[in-house]
Scaffold this motif. Structure first.
Motif, PDB file in Angstrom:
ATOM      1  N   GLY A   1     -71.728  80.545 -60.753  1.00  0.00           N
ATOM      2  CA  GLY A   1     -72.310  79.233 -60.980  1.00  0.00           C
ATOM      3  C   GLY A   1     -71.309  78.118 -60.780  1.00  0.00           C
ATOM      4  N   SER A   2     -70.123  78.278 -61.351  1.00  0.00           N
ATOM      5  CA  SER A   2     -69.076  77.265 -61.207  1.00  0.00           C
ATOM      6  C   SER A   2     -68.647  77.113 -59.758  1.00  0.00           C
ATOM      7  CB  SER A   2     -67.864  77.637 -62.065  1.00  0.00           C
ATOM      8  OG  SER A   2     -68.192  77.641 -63.430  1.00  0.00           O
ATOM      9  N   LEU A   3     -68.459  78.231 -59.069  1.00  0.00           N
ATOM     10  CA  LEU A   3     -68.012  78.169 -57.676  1.00  0.00           C
ATOM     11  C   LEU A   3     -69.058  77.516 -56.784  1.00  0.00           C
ATOM     12  CD1 LEU A   3     -66.242  81.632 -57.215  1.00  0.00           C
ATOM     13  CD2 LEU A   3     -65.185  79.382 -57.513  1.00  0.00           C
ATOM     14  N   ASN A   4     -70.316  77.722 -57.096  1.00  0.00           N
ATOM     15  CA  ASN A   4     -71.382  77.088 -56.320  1.00  0.00           C
ATOM     16  C   ASN A   4     -71.318  75.566 -56.467  1.00  0.00           C
ATOM     17  OD1 ASN A   4     -73.751  76.859 -54.739  1.00  0.00           O
ATOM     18  ND2 ASN A   4     -75.011  76.826 -56.566  1.00  0.00           N
ATOM     19  N   ILE A   5     -71.153  75.094 -57.701  1.00  0.00           N
ATOM     20  CA  ILE A   5     -71.057  73.657 -57.944  1.00  0.00           C
ATOM     21  C   ILE A   5     -69.805  73.082 -57.291  1.00  0.00           C
ATOM     22  CG2 ILE A   5     -70.701  71.914 -59.740  1.00  0.00           C
ATOM     23  CD1 ILE A   5     -72.457  73.650 -61.573  1.00  0.00           C
TER      24      ILE A   5
END
Length: 360
Positions: free
Chosen positions: A117-121
């Motif tokens: 999730g963090s890497l996507n953002i």
């Protein structure tokens, strides 16, 4: 001109993050003579004015900092800059402020350590700010695609295994069934690995459906074989037999997994008559010093991430495959969710050892 790169940690903490920060700093300074800036509190540091960042030097990582748990930069799993919650309840797109923060720091590249999730953002934010971005996978859940291991996973497995080791004597002393509930979000990697290593009799994971009848039958069978106790390990995302998620809500209304071990303890007692106790391991799995495997992985990932920026690459994620550190498409890694493979090696190993997975 001397390059300047930024690095931040985002999402939940885990063991090994400080070792990554140390590896990135060391490689950037020793290998290329670059400046490194650590951004505080994940994406929040680039949204604040003045920007919350600090130069990272070799002096920043004198012992014992690299082997410490957590992250010296701080982290956050809240406040998506594309949909940032304001105090008045409204939502605001603050992604331009993130891009502006990168410009204020004069970044020639950004390294982000996070889960899917963090890497996507971060990927979307870096594209918007035209900043070369390299992702480093970290999650105790080990559910990021295209990498066999993520930073923090093996330490979490060690903690869960030790918990089973500690529960076994008290289970045997009191003729009890002991249930250990572990983290993992929607994946059962921690439960499966720790269950095998820790000698669990029953392993329940979200990827394999179970019935209480099968669980109770297995407990009764091992008791007939001479055991006076049973060890059960369950992943937090396992549902009730009827397929309902077991969650708890905090005072703000936010829901999270929790309570499946309590549910199972009551049902097992009803079906078998065995005295049953449960333990929720919780955030203990995230803390503490990283084990040797996580330290090695963190060091390899950190060095390779800096080298990728030096090679002019972007939108890549470092990964561990076939005992080698490689880089893969960040977009594909985020898309490829890494759940437990029901026909995979560890599942076959568990079955071969006579461990019940609840489906038979």
């Amino acid at each position: 001109m001397k390059k300047r790169i930024g690095i931040l940690t985002s999402g939940g903490d885990c063991a090994g993050l400080n070792m990554v920060l140390a590896a990135v700093t060391s490689r950037a300074i020793h290998g290329y003579g670059w400046d490194v800036y650590g951004i505080r509190q994940g994406t929040l540091g680039l949204l604040r004015r003045p920007v919350e960042a600090e130069p990272l030097t070799l002096e920043s990582f004198r012992a014992p900092i690299p082997r410490m748990g957590g992250t010296i930069l701080g982290t956050t799993n809240k406040g998506d800059p594309f949909a940032f919650p304001l105090d008045d309840g409204h939502i605001k797109d603050r992604s331009e402020e993130f891009a502006e923060g990168c410009k204020i720091l004069g970044l020639d590249g950004l390294i982000g350590i996070g889960g899917d999730g963090s890497l996507n953002i971060l990927r979307r934010l870096a594209h918007k700010g035209h900043v070369p971005f390299i992702g480093i996978p970290k999650t105790i859940d080990n559910d990021i695609g295209l990498t066999e291991n993520s930073i923090g996973f093996t330490t979490a497995v060690d903690v869960a295994t030790e918990a089973l080791d500690r529960l076994q004597p008290t289970a045997a002393s009191h003729d009890r069934v002991m249930i250990l509930e572990v983290m993992g979000r929607d994946a059962g990697h921690i439960a499966l690995s720790a269950g095998i290593a820790g000698g669990a009799h029953i392993i329940l994971i979200p990827e394999i459906p179970y019935t209480l009848h099968n669980v109770a039958k297995h407990i009764q069978t091992i008791m007939k074989e001479g055991h006076n106790f049973a060890l059960v390990i369950v992943a937090e995302a396992v549902k009730t037999e009827d397929g309902e998620k077991v969650v708890i809500a905090d005072p703000t209304g936010r829901k999270r997994f929790g309570g499946i071990s309590h549910y199972l303890a009551d049902r097992i007692t009803e079906l078998t008559g065995a005295e049953t106790r449960f333990t929720v391991l919780g955030h203990v799995q995230r803390g503490g010093q990283p084990n040797a495997s996580d330290r090695l992985l963190a060091s390899s990932f950190g060095v390779h991430a800096v080298d990728l920026i030096a090679q002019g690459k972007s939108d890549r994620m470092v990964a561990w495959q076939n005992r080698c550190v490689v880089d893969v498409s960040l977009e594909e890694a985020i898309k490829s969710y890494g759940e437990v493979e029901p026909q995979g090696t560890l599942v076959k190993t568990a079955r071969g050892l006579g461990i019940c997975l609840g489906d038979s």
